[in-house]
Write a protein that holds these residues in place. Structure first.
Motif, short mmCIF file in Angstrom:
data_model
loop_
_atom_site.label_atom_id
_atom_site.label_comp_id
_atom_site.label_asym_id
_atom_site.label_seq_id
_atom_site.Cartn_x
_atom_site.Cartn_y
_atom_site.Cartn_z
N THR A 180 0.81 -1.22 0.00
CA THR A 180 0.00 0.00 0.00
C THR A 180 0.84 1.27 0.00
OG1 THR A 180 -0.14 0.31 2.42
CG2 THR A 180 -1.69 -1.25 1.41
N LYS A 225 -6.89 -3.55 4.60
CA LYS A 225 -6.36 -2.54 3.70
C LYS A 225 -5.38 -3.13 2.69
CE LYS A 225 -8.71 0.83 5.36
NZ LYS A 225 -9.81 1.43 4.54
N GLU A 228 -7.45 -4.94 0.11
CA GLU A 228 -8.07 -3.99 -0.82
C GLU A 228 -7.06 -3.49 -1.86
OE1 GLU A 228 -11.43 -2.23 2.32
OE2 GLU A 228 -9.67 -1.02 1.79
#
Length: 266
Positions: A180, A225, A228
């Protein structure tokens, strides 16, 4: 549902509120967690956590940083420790040349002992690699010639070449919150090249909290997260990312899968 394939719930960062952390993970649909051993001398703490929480499993092994502290641990001793019903993997072990905590020779000896225990038990070997791609590749290639063993490169942050070697040898790769990070373009590009049936995700908690939690203590609930971001990277839905990574984790951690099936049937 998601599975955190690699976290460190025995670390001091979780000592005061572990019950709440587990509850938040369950509330975030994190079905299972694998808390990872880094030092056999302290394995009792890891084991106790796995025994306390039904949805937590564990590994047994010595991190390369601690290899110099446990030079006398044998493959036979590791095999014996895997008889515990909650031990579903071996490691984390491997090579880390970024820091000088243990000499390369000592790290390699530990790595080979862990590989042999994985080969004997059929439990997956959790490999840590940092600044050691060439030696990791050589050892994996050499050892595979002596007999297969299941393995995963955890928290993948190495280059494209090692990723392809892992795939060639039948291994898996796990991606953490690094996926991320804004500047992790190469890691996301590598993730795109990995067959969907070889992908796992993890937190490596308490480290590497994903965006938007960077700078905070990481915990299993934050895995959402990373999942995702993986979905965005692969241009698939969140549901597909969850299904793919969960299936792969249960395929690799077969002992955990069997325990999960028993829980379901109970």
């Amino acid at each position: 549902m998601l599975i955190d394939s690699h976290c460190h719930l025995d670390f001091d960062e979780f000592r005061l509120d572990l019950d709440q952390i587990i509850k938040r993970a369950i509330a975030s649909d994190i079905k299972f967690m694998v808390t990872i051993s880094t030092c056999i001398r302290y394995f009792a703490r890891v084991q106790a956590i796995a025994e306390k929480y039904e949805n937590v499993f564990c590994s047994v092994g010595t991190h390369p940083h601690r290899a110099h502290e446990e030079v006398d641990i044998t493959a036979e001793e590791l095999v014996k420790m895997t008889e515990h019903p909650k031990v579903v993997a071996i490691g984390e072990v491997g090579l880390d040349y970024h820091y000088d905590y243990s000499s390369p020779e000592v790290q390699k000896k530990s790595f080979l002992n862990h590989i042999e225990s994985s080969r004997q038990t059929g439990l997956p070997l959790i490999i840590h690699s940092r600044s050691a791609d060439e030696d990791i590749e050589k050892i994996l290639r050499d050892e595979m010639k002596k007999g297969d063993f299941p393995f995963i490169l955890h928290c993948y942050s190495s280059g494209r070449k090692l990723a392809q070697v892992v795939l060639e040898l039948g291994g898996y790769l796990s991606f953490s919150g690094i996926l991320t990070f804004k500047n992790a373009l190469e890691i996301r590009e590598i993730a795109k090249t990995i067959p969907h049936d070889r992908l796992l995700i993890e937190t490596d908690a308490p480290y590497l909290a994903p965006t938007p939690y960077r700078g905070r203590r990481n915990e299993p609930s934050f895995l959402v997260k990373t999942a995702e971001e993986l979905a965005i990277t692969l241009s698939i839905s969140n549901e597909q990312a969850a299904r793919i990574t969960t299936q792969n984790t249960l395929q690799l951690f077969r002992k955990m899968r069997k325990a999960a099936e028993r829980q379901k049937d109970a």
